[in-house]
Structure formats: C-alpha cells, structure tokens
Design an enzyme around this catalytic site. Structure first.
Site, PDB file in Angstrom:
ATOM      1  N   CYS B 344       0.898  -1.157   0.000  1.00 54.07           N
ATOM      2  CA  CYS B 344       0.000   0.000   0.000  1.00 54.07           C
ATOM      3  C   CYS B 344       0.932   1.201   0.000  1.00 54.07           C
ATOM      4  CB  CYS B 344      -0.936  -0.052   1.199  1.00 54.07           C
ATOM      5  SG  CYS B 344      -0.158  -0.453   2.777  1.00 54.07           S
ATOM      6  N   SER B 345       0.847   2.080   0.965  1.00 54.71           N
ATOM      7  CA  SER B 345       1.810   3.171   1.011  1.00 54.71           C
ATOM      8  C   SER B 345       3.053   2.739   1.788  1.00 54.71           C
ATOM      9  CB  SER B 345       1.194   4.410   1.663  1.00 54.71           C
ATOM     10  OG  SER B 345       0.168   4.907   0.845  1.00 54.71           O
TER      11      SER B 345
END
Lengths: 738, 571
Positions: B344-345
């Site tokens: 994800c991030s």
C-alpha cells in the site's frame, strides 16, 4: 469483468457443458437423432408439445455455453431433456422423485420473458402469439431462472412450444385441468391413500378431541357443520366454547363465532373469529357479540383480549407487493447483474419491506404470547374471514408456546389445524389457476414459513425439523398434486374430488397430502428433514409437566374473583367496548398499543436459561431478522460457498452421529465375540461427504466450477464517501518519506 | 462491602459510594465504583443478582464530563467513551471529595503513557503454565514453509534493525541479491520496507511478498536494482512468467502519492509485471466508518432503518473490498501459480490485512489456534503494524488521526470467513473476541509498541505476559467443536454483501437484547463426549482381545485399530 488469470489449469469444466456454435449444429443434430431421450412421465401425464434443438444456457457475459436438448410441455410441467445426461458424479446427491433438475411444474412458473432482437419483454398470456421470441427466460416461483434459446429449433416446433408453454402456464384454467386430477385418476389409489400416521389431519371429531385433550382445553367439539350444513368455508368439525350453541353458529353462518385454537396450561386459550357482516343491526350484533365473549370467558375463567389484525398488520396487497420486490433481488440473470446489484443489496432489501413484514408478524405474535403467558388472558384474534394473517399468527403463537409444534409431526398437524381445516384459500392465494379477476393472490403461507425460519435459525436446537424441510415445503406449494395446497377449503376439496371423477358412483378421488413425503423423496433424502441439532425433550420433563398441570387445575377450582382479582372486570369491559366499536364499523386504528409488557416478557425470559422445550421468543432487533439464504440464494451460482455454508455444521453432527453408531456396533461386536479378531469393516451409511457440501442438497453442484467469485464492480458505489478518502494517505503525513 | 476482584499485581486506587450508573438498557442504578490501575468496577446491590459493570481502562478512548438532568441530586455526570463500541455514563453528586478523587484517578490511570506511568501489562503478575512468547519462532515458521530453499534465504541483514527499523530482525529475501543492490532497493522503498517473503506455495513455489510503495515521485524515478529485485522474485517461481503487483490503494490516491515522492511500479519499467489496484480506502475512512457504526448500534438500534443504517456506514462494503482483494491474491497464487507482491503506502496496514487474509485462505495451518497466533505474530506484530499508534495504548490524545481500527477490520474479515466456513477453523468466536478485547486492554504485552525493535528495547518478553499464554493455557475454551481439518483445501469466501453480516456478537454485544446465540454446540459437545467414551471402550476391548489372542494363538496380528474413525475428518 476482471481478468481472472484462470485461463489454463484450474478450470475444471463440467463434462456436460458443451461449447457449441451454430456451425457445429449439423454434426450435433445427427448425434442427437440417434439418442433421443424419452421424458419421464408420471401417471396421467401427457405431453402436449415439444421442440428439439433447444439450447438451454446460462447467461454468461461473453461465452454462450449451453446444452442442446428437447423442450417439452406436458399437463404437469415444462421439461427440458438433454441427450447429454449429467454424469453420475455431477448429478445432485438427492433428488425429487416427481421432478428432475430441469423440470418446472406449470404452477411453478412465475414470469416468462421473451427476448427478441436483444430486447427483453414480459410475456402475458391470452394474446395471440403469431411470432415467437428467439429466447425464453422462465422465472420460477421457487426462484430458479431458466434460459432457453429457440434459435436453432425448427420454426414450427418453436412456435408450438412457445404457444404451448404460454397457454398452459400463463393463462387461466379451470380447477379440473390441474394435474392432480389426471394423476389421481390414473395412479393406483393404494399409493395415493398412504397417510403419515403421526400427523393429525383434523378432518374427524377424534382429531379435535385428541388435541383438546392434549392441551387440556375446556371447550367442546361441535358437529354443527357436519356435511357442511351451515357453511362451506368452515370445516365439518371444530371446537367452540361450551356456551356456543348450534343456533349461534347458524345465526351468522359461522361468522362471529370464537373458534378455539389452543389452550395454555394456565387455563386461558387462543381463539380466532371472523368479523360479523357490518350490515347487521347494531342491537342484535352487539348482544350477540356479548354472548360470544361471555362464552369465551365463562369456560376459560379468565379475561379475554381481542386482537383485530386489520388494524395492525399490512394488507394482503401490500404483502404481495413487498414480496414481489423482495423476490426480484434473487432472480438474477447474469454475473454482472449479480455484482451490480450487490452494491445496492442493503438498500434494496430494506426497500422491499419484506423483512419488516416478517418482523411485524413475529412482534404481533409475541404480544399475543405475552397475554397468554404472562397475563393468563385468553386472546381472540379477529380478521375478516379469519383465514389469512390470522392463520399466520395463531400458528406462530402456538409454535412459540408449545414445543409439540416444533416437532415435525406437530408442525404438520398445526398446518392441518390452522391452515387446511382453518380454511386458508390456498388456491386463490397461490393463484394456481391464474385467474386474475379472483381475489388477490398473496404469499401468506410463505410468510408463515419465513417467520418459522427466523425462529429456527435463532433457536436451532428447539426444532426437530431442518431448514431444508422448510425450503422443500415451500417448494411443494407449487407442485399441483397435493390436496393440501390446491383448495380454498375442505368443502371445496371434497366437492372437487367427488365431481372430479367421471363416474360419480365410484369412490371419490383421493389426492395425496403433501405430508406423504415418500411421494417426493426417498428415505435418504427425507433424513435431511431432521435437524441434527435438535435437543429432544428430557425424559424427566414429563413428570414436571404433570405437576404444573395439577397446579393449574387447582387454580381453576378457585372462585373466579379470587384467582384473578382486579384486572378482569375493567379489562373485559373495555375490550367489549372496543369490540363494539369495531363491529359498528368504526375502526380505530391505534387503539391497540404495542405494550411495554412484552419488554418485560423478554426480560424475564432472558433471565432464565433458555429451555428449548419451553417458551421460545424471537429476537426482533434489526440484525436478528435475516434473509432465508438457503431458499433464496440456492440457485445463484455466484453466491455459493464452496465447501462451506451452514450445511457443514449439520454435516459434522450427522457424521459424528454415524461415527458413534459405528463405535456402538463395534463395542457390541467386540463384547460378544471376544475371541475372534476379524478385521471390522467400517460402514459409512450416509452419502459421500463432498456431495453434501452444497447449501441446498437438491441442487447439482456441477454447474459451478471451483473458481472464486470475484466482484466485478469494485470501483462502483464507493464514490466519494467523504473528504477523508482524499486525505493524505496513511502515514505519509508528518515525517517526509524517507 | 466486599472489594472488587483483582488480578495479581492490580491495586485499588480509589473507591466511591453512591455513584449512579445510567444504563441505557435497564435504567439507572446506584452502587459503588472502584478504580484500580487496570479497571473501573461498578457494583450495585440494588438488583438481584447484583449488577456489575467491569470496564478495563485500556479500552477508554476519552473521558468527558456531562451535565445530567433528571437524576435528582446527581447532577454531575461522566461519559466514558470506549474503543469497543460503548459509552457508559455515570452520575454523581457535586462537591464531594471522594467522587472528585475517583475521577482524577480514572483520568490518570486510563492514560498511563500520557502520565508517565507504566502500562498495566508491566505490573501484571499472573503466571500461566504455558509461555505464549514461545509461540512464534520465525525460523521454525519459515522452515514449516520449506524455507530456506535455493531461491530464498533467511537473512540476518536487519538483525540490528539498521536496514529497516520497522521490520523484524529476520527477513526472507532472494538468495541471489547482492548487498549493495539491496541497499539501493532499501533507499527506493518508503520507510525502507523492501519486498520480503511472507508465504510460499508448497507446490508451485509461487510467493506472497510484501513491501511499501516505491519512491517513484513526480519525475518517474527508476531504480534498476528494484526492478531487478522484482524480476528475481518472479524468476524464483518457474511456473509463471508473470508477476502481479497488488497495490491496495485507490488508483487516484496512488497518483496523489506519486505527485509527492511515493508512487507505484510502472508496467513499462517492470517488464512482466502487471499492476492491479485493489481500491481500498485509507485508515481515515475506516476510522470514520467504525465511528458511524457505533452511532447506529449504541445505545439503541433503529429497527425500521437498520439495513440502510448499516449501509450508510460502509463498514461491510470495506470488509467486502478487503475479502475481494485477498481472494484475488489467493486465486492468483493457487490458480494462476503466479507470485504476487502486495503493498500500500507503507506496507504495514492494508498490506498486513491482505497478506494475512490471503494466507488464511491458502494455508490451513493458519486456521488452527496455534497457526493463527503465528499469523498475527508474524504478519502484524513482527512486520511492524503500528499497534501503539493505531490503537493509542495509554495515550490521552484521542483525536490523533493516526488511530484506526485496521486490526479490528482484519478480525472482522476472519469472522466473516468463519461464518462462511463454520467447520474450517479450529478456533471459535470467543477466541476472536478475546483477541480484540486484549488488543485494547493492555493486560498482555502482545499488542504493545509499534515494532520489534521497540519491543526488544522494552524487554517486553521478560517484563510482560503474552496473550497466547492465557489462551493456550485453556485451549478448550477457544476450540470450535465443528472443526474439520480442510488440509489443502483453499477457502474462497464469497465476497458478496449478501453473505456479509454485521458481527453482532462483537459490535452490539453490550445490548442485552442481542444476547449471544445459545451454544448450538452443546448438542455436539455431548456427542463428542459420547464418542470419546465409546472410542475408549473400543480401544480397551481391542487391547483385551489382542492380549488374549497373543496368549492363545499366533494371530496374524492384523491390527483392527484402523476401524476407529479419525478425530478429524478431511473434506
């Protein structure tokens, strides 16, 4: 559609599915000519018309997969027979003896759509059909959806079958045309007259006496209507308070008479009553009503509470409307449609209002239970003909209060008592004859089954029968063979069966009852009707019950005023006043206040440990009322949980039970044959495990390859939830990245 | 009056009499309120049986004074906003020393970190026969998966947490990667969270690797070593010539990230890789969703609008998204035999949710009690899901936007799977609820701190007790009687809202009308007892028989013990 990366290895194509393009047709045709299959016909069943080279397919977005075969229409069903029969492996583990997988009883057809030039149009009966659509979509009342393509069939045959299907399933017909008549004329009577001995049919005086005796009811069996002398709507025998005379019954042809349903151990009882015709002069009907209410209170020695259903429950039309909306949620044409509608699931569910109606019915039933159980007050349910929602409520109340009705035979007896003998107009409500001008069709009986299902899923161990039993029962309504669901009253049935026979001199026809389950299912399949989680009545329970009855009898012998001091008079007076108002035609909608008292009932009930053989109350708060997944989702491939579902727990218990049985055998064998040591072979009695792992055991699992269902519309519906979504992502705030 | 029951190590801080608890379900009730360093304990003898409310302090999100009307003299009020979906309220008389004292104490001990006090886990002195800290041994777990092998190695490159401070000391990385190349990859990945192996398919050798986003930035920076690294991951699996990168984020958000340092892998630079966005919203959206859920479930439920209310929280929609993502990952490995990279991030929230759910679907070991504990220890705790920040243990700052119920969401997904496959999990619902209760309670050390490094520094394993010590000391409590070993059966839950349901027994459990369903299991448990008795008897008889046959004649010795049916049946 999202790409699924499953192009190669895993796609285990069911062997029966063929991918045929019109070009391959020529070869196919030849093959099929060689092995034309004959339809399986029941006694008395006649084929009206048929068409070859019909393609049955499942709507897949791109690929047109399907099976070629013959589409037939008989006086019983629409059937599709394929030369390519399902292999042993993929056939459903259990089947209905009357119907194969691709059979649709004519009375089970709900809607037919025709597709021409990619346009889907609802087909309505009664119009002259010179043209026929290239595709047929048949939606069934049991929520199956069939797609047939007539494109490759001969024009003449296609036209005929289309017209035949429309004529026989969508157009009004007379009762005589219902298949049961031809079936019973042909089938041997001995086969049809088998009875399940434990179910009381409530057609005889004895059955009613037995029921009165079982519940210690203080009423009498009336024979006033023997040979339907008074009313064709009433059964020949019924139970009324002692003070109700034959003349009373004759007076308004059975209207305004409190019919006994069930007695509580405290002495109070449940009654139902049809409204008096409003044209009656006030004085007369008022006096009459007084007498009737007095009759109720005298015998039961407790006050009576009147529940007028017309003021607190939805009308039949609303029921039908709501169910139509609800059912639409499960009649799904394609995978895309499934996932698109999935996003709107909760709101569509709520909009249909169906669960809310179920909740209302259960809530009303709890109120009535409360009067009987806590206040020891008799309840009189009043409805116009006392044969619709009245049946729903009286049956529900009895299921909640009396564990006998949670056994299979008890439940079947209850349906006989309240619905069949109670004169529910099954024929009109189910609209089997497709007569539009007749009284409104409405899924009243289904509503009852839905309510029972809610109780069952909330309190599984309290019921001897299973979810599958209820589902199969709900399907049986649409099989035009059982006397149970084909008539509007017992009189209707008796006359129809008498006159139905060509030579009236001979004994009348004998339609099978739906409780004759062996007509539909073999023993193995019937074993699925038993709930393995059922907690049976402990043996000591009997003694306990006795004492409680003795107690109640002692109370009964006390003077009336002593046992019920204050509430009686006022209560009674007030109720009669209200009743007067009702019968004077001035219906005051909210005079009945859904009391706080049922809250107390819940609280005291919850305080005690739950006794599955005792009082059973439904949970009614939002999340507690659920969708009957087995019934509604069983045909939707996208919704199948492979190797899972609630059936696995049932499976586990069954398995364990059979293991125990085996071990018991083993112990017996060993203890009597201590000296020998012959290797013992394990016998597994049940069907193969994997075969059972389908949410509904009567469906074949083959149509669904083992491939996960992946929603195709992830991005839809997630729109802008809030500004939060655009907010800086997770953790990149504060410390700079890196 | 008797004192409140206490755990070893727990001490009473203040007691106040005549406090009124305003129960939203059964009405106000007066009694004695005790505050310890672990819990708030209210007992009233006004009711029969006595009314007791027991709230551990860890669960408290914030304390608020409220004005109370209509409760007579008791004009002061306090609302205790909890993280576990309830807000108990108390009322008391003004100007009374003991009352003031109790609420001062409450404020102090509910937020020990903000008051420079130790979390209760460090004071808790209970002894359990089993040591839960021994549950997870990374080397043993990787060995179970068949690692190391020729392509993958268990590397000690992060043993001092210098390479990446939020990763564990042991990492499984491709064998062939050179140290200097690894440094480059480290620099190219957010928070230095490089792709590391989470799970390997026992047959196809397809792998799940997890990492953070690449630091592509607006200028489309490339990192040859990173590209090569992913190519190596792909090559380690001979079955497929593709690599699938699942970016958990919404595509639009990933683009925003790209505009400032972050970003995602470009399919033109990473040849043979296909990138898929799973479109899962961020932690703020999830926090808001759960807040709404609390609104509609506590204290009262609006029956008529229940479904649309549930719909409006979007909670189940997000559950659906997560399950969908995990199913796609599992399917890619199982059917596509293709390795996947998930990020994800930062790779410690949605990534952990997705990898652990996919592993739960693919590997039946994780569906046992021990296996699930290992899964949590590995994918969540050791890989640096920031529990301390997301939960806010002992921290008074309830408005911290870093808080989010990601782990709750994960457990909810597990519950949904359990509902769809009621026989596939060795553990029961109580097990999941117990885990969630102790996510907040601070009784055990298990969920404290943000990373392995912090835990080692705090000497967590010697100074606190593990939740698994408690659970594994009484496993029968947490065992699902329906359990059947599914072995190599991959579970694909149906990620349709039609099958997802609000977890009433957790979210709405404070409402007495939502009484948990009676154990349907009772019947089954009885059957199990009968069976084991019979089994014993059969064994006994068998033994007798064999001793006899031994003494009497020379039997062929064919052991009929096979006839005894196995405990776990396979599907």
């Amino acid at each position: 559609m999202l790409s699924l990366g499953s192009g190669g290895g895993k796609s285990t194509k069911p062997s029966f599915v063929s991918y045929v393009t019109p070009e391959d047709m020529k070869i196919k045709e030849k093959e099929e000519g060689l092995r034309s299959k004959h339809p399986y016909l029941l006694p008395g069943e006649v084929v009206f018309c048929s068409a070859n080279h019909v393609l049955k397919y499942t709507q897949e977005d791109a690929s047109q997969r399907g099976v070629y075969g013959t589409l037939l229409c008989t006086n019983f069903k629409i059937a599709f027979i394929s030369g390519e029969s399902a292999s042993q492996e993929t056939a459903p583990p259990f089947r209905n003896k009357l119907l194969s997988e691709n059979d649709i009883p004519l009375t089970c057809v709900d809607h037919i759509y025709g597709v021409s030039d990619e346009k889907k149009k609802l087909i309505i009966g009664g119009q002259v059909k010179s043209k026929y659509p290239s595709k047929l979509i048949i939606q069934c009342k049991d929520l199956r959806v069939f797609h047939f393509s007539l494109t490759y069939a001969k024009e003449e045959e296609a036209k005929k079958i289309f017209q035949g299907i429309v004529h026989h399933s969508l157009e009004p017909k007379s009762l005589k045309c219902v298949f049961a008549f031809s079936y019973c004329e042909t089938a041997s009577t001995s086969q049809a007259s088998r009875k399940s001995s434990l179910t009381l049919m409530f057609e005889t005086k004895e059955d009613w006496s037995m029921e009165l005796g079982r519940t210690k009811g203080n009423c009498k069996v009336s024979s006033a209507n023997e040979d339907y002398a008074i009313s064709e709507k009433l059964p020949q025998f019924f139970v009324v308070p002692f003070a109700v005379s034959d003349d009373d019954i004759l007076r308004f042809l059975g209207k305004g008479i409190p019919f006994w349903c069930w007695s509580h151990h405290s002495g109070c009882a449940l009654f139902k009553m049809a409204c008096l015709p409003t044209i009656q002069e006030d004085g007369i009907s008022q006096k009459y009503m007084h007498r009737m209410l007095d009759a109720v209170t005298q015998d039961q020695l407790c006050p009576v509470k009147i529940e007028d259903l017309s003021s607190c429950l939805p009308a039949l039309q609303d029921l039908q409307l709501s169910y139509n909306k609800f059912k639409q949620l499960f009649l799904i044409d394609s995978t895309t449609e499934f996932w698109v509608s999935d996003m709107k699931w909760f709101s569509s569910l709520e909009n249909s209002g169906w669960l809310e109606i179920i909740r209302q019915c259960l809530m009303k039933a709890v109120e009535i239970v409360d009067y009987l159980e806590s206040a020891h007050t008799s309840v009189l349910i009043v409805e116009e003909h006392c044969s619709d929602l009245c049946c729903v409520l009286s049956s529900l109340v009895q299921i909640m209060l009396d564990p006998y009705y949670r056994t299979r035979s008890g439940f079947q007896s209850l349906i006989q008592k309240e619905w069949v003998a109670g004169g529910h107009s099954f024929l009109d409500r189910c609209n089997h004859l497709y007569q539009k001008e007749k009284e409104a069709p409405a899924p009243v009986f289904l509503l009852f089954l839905e309510c029972v299902w809610q109780l069952l899923q909330q309190h599984a161990p309290a019921f001897q029968f299973s979810e599958t039993y209820l589902t199969v029962l709900s399907d049986s309504i649409n099989i035009p063979l059982f006397s149970t669901f084909l008539f509007n009253s017992q009189h209707h049935r008796d006359t129809a069966m008498k006159s139905g026979h060509p030579e009236a001199q001979r004994s009348p026809l004998n339609f099978p009852s739906v409780w004759d389950w062996s007509l539909q299912f073999d023993c193995k399949a019937q074993s699925l009707f038993t709930n393995p989680l059922y907690v049976e009545k402990p043996i000591q329970d009997k003694a306990l019950r006795k004492t409680s009855h003795q107690k109640h009898q002692r109370q009964l012998s006390l003077p009336n005023t002593l046992s019920k001091p204050s509430p009686r008079k006022g209560f009674f007076k007030e109720e009669t006043d209200n009743l007067k108002k009702i019968f004077l035609g001035k219906r005051i909608s909210k005079w009945l206040n859904p009391t706080e008292s049922s809250k107390e009932l819940y609280e005291s009930w919850q305080r005690k440990p739950l006794d599955y053989q005792g009082l059973l109350l439904p949970y009614l708060d939002g999340p507690a009322v659920q969708v009957w997944m087995q019934r509604y989702l069983r045909w939707v491939p996208e919704a199948q949980i492979f190797g899972g579902g609630s059936i696995t727990t049932v499976n586990r218990v069954l398995e364990l039970a059979s293991e125990i049985q085996d071990l018991q055998k083993e112990v017996e064998r060993r203890s009597c044959r201590m000296n020998s040591s012959i290797a013992w072979k394990q016998v597994y009695s049940g069907p193969p495990l994997s075969a059972r792992l389908s949410s509904f055991p009567f469906t074949a699992t083959h149509a669904w390859s083992f491939k996960p269902a992946i929603p195709s519309s992830i991005r839809q519906g997630l729109g802008s939830v809030s500004s939060l979504a655009d907010k800086e992502d997770d953790d990149s705030q504060g410390s700079g990245v890196l | 009056m008797e004192e409140a029951p206490r755990f070893p190590g727990e001490s009473i801080k203040a007691i106040a009499k005549d406090v009124m608890y305003i129960c939203p379900f059964t009405g106000a009730v007066s009694g004695t309120l005790t505050v310890t360093d672990y819990k708030l304990y209210f007992k009233s003898l006004e009711r029969e049986p006595p009314f007791i409310l027991d709230v551990n302090l860890g669960v408290i999100s914030r304390l608020e004074t409220i004005g109370v009307q209509s409760h007579g003299e008791n004009s002061c009020g306090m609302e205790i906003v909890c993280k576990d979906m309830r807000n108990p309220r108390f009322a008391y008389k003004q100007e009374e020393q003991s009352k003031l004292e109790i609420f001062e104490n409450l404020t102090k001990h509910a937020f020990p970190v903000s008051n420079n006090l130790p979390l209760f886990a460090f004071l808790y002195k209970e002894k359990f026969p089993v040591d839960g800290w021994k549950v997870y041994d990374p080397v043993a777990e990787y060995k179970r998966q068949g690692l190391p092998n020729e392509s993958w190695t268990i590397s000690k490159v992060n043993s001092n947490y210098e390479l990446c401070d939020s990763y564990p000391a042991l990492l499984v990385i491709p064998t062939s990667i050179k140290d200097e190349d690894l440094r480059r990859v480290v620099a190219f990945r957010a928070k230095h969270r490089i792709p590391v192996l989470s799970w390997i398919h026992p047959e196809s050798q397809a792998t799940i690797t997890r990492c953070s986003q690449p630091l592509v930035g607006p200028s489309d920076k490339r990192c040859k070593e990173d590209e090569k690294y992913l190519q190596t991951i792909m090559d380690a699996n001979a079955q497929s010539h593709k690599l699938t990168i699942f970016d958990a984020r919404q595509n639009s958000v990933a683009d925003t990230n790209k505009a400032k340092e972050g970003g995602y892998e470009s399919e033109s630079f990473y040849t043979n890789a296909e990138l898929t966005f799973l479109e899962i919203p961020n932690i703020h959206v999830m926090r808001e969703s759960l807040r709404k859920l609390k609104e509609i479930t506590y204290p009262v439920i609006d029956e008529a609008k229940w479904l649309s209310n549930v719909d409006s929280t979007h909670w189940l929609e997000y559950i659906r998204l997560l399950l969908t993502g995990a199913v796609r990952i599992a399917d890619k490995l199982e059917s596509g035999k293709t390795s996947v990279v998930v990020h994800c991030s930062d790779g410690w929230d949605r990534t952990a949710q997705l990898t652990s759910l996919a592993m739960l679907m693919l590997d039946s070991y994780y569906r046992t009690i021990k296996g699930f504990e290992v899964l949590i220890e590995k994918e969540w705790i050791s890989f640096g899901h920031r529990f301390a920040v997301r939960v806010g243990h002992g921290d008074v700052n309830h408005t911290n936007s870093e808080r989010s119920p990601l782990f709750v969401q994960f457990i909810d997904c597990v519950w949904q799977m359990m509902r769809q496959f009621p026989a596939a999990f060795e553990f029961n619902e109580l097990f999941l609820i117990t885990i969630l209760d102790h996510l907040y309670s601070c009784l055990f050390g298990t969920f404290l701190y943000n990373s392995e490094q912090e835990r080692v520094k705090a000497e967590l394993h010697t100074k606190t007790v593990s939740l698994w010590s408690y659970i594994n000391s009484q496993p029968e409590e947490f065992t699902n009687p329906f359990y059947v070993n599914y072995e190599n059966h991959v579970l694909y839950p149906v990620a349709s809202l039609r099958h997802l349901e609000l977890w009433v027994d957790y979210y709405v459990r404070w409402n007495p009308r939502m009484r948990p369903q009676m154990p349907v299991h009772q019947n089954l448990k009885e059957l199990l007892v009968i069976r084991s008795e019979l089994q014993k008897k059969v064994d006994e008889l068998h033994r007798e028989a064999s001793t006899r046959s031994l003494s009497s004649s020379s039997d062929r010795g064919s052991s009929p013990s096979h006839s005894a049916t196995p405990v776990h049946t396979t599907v």
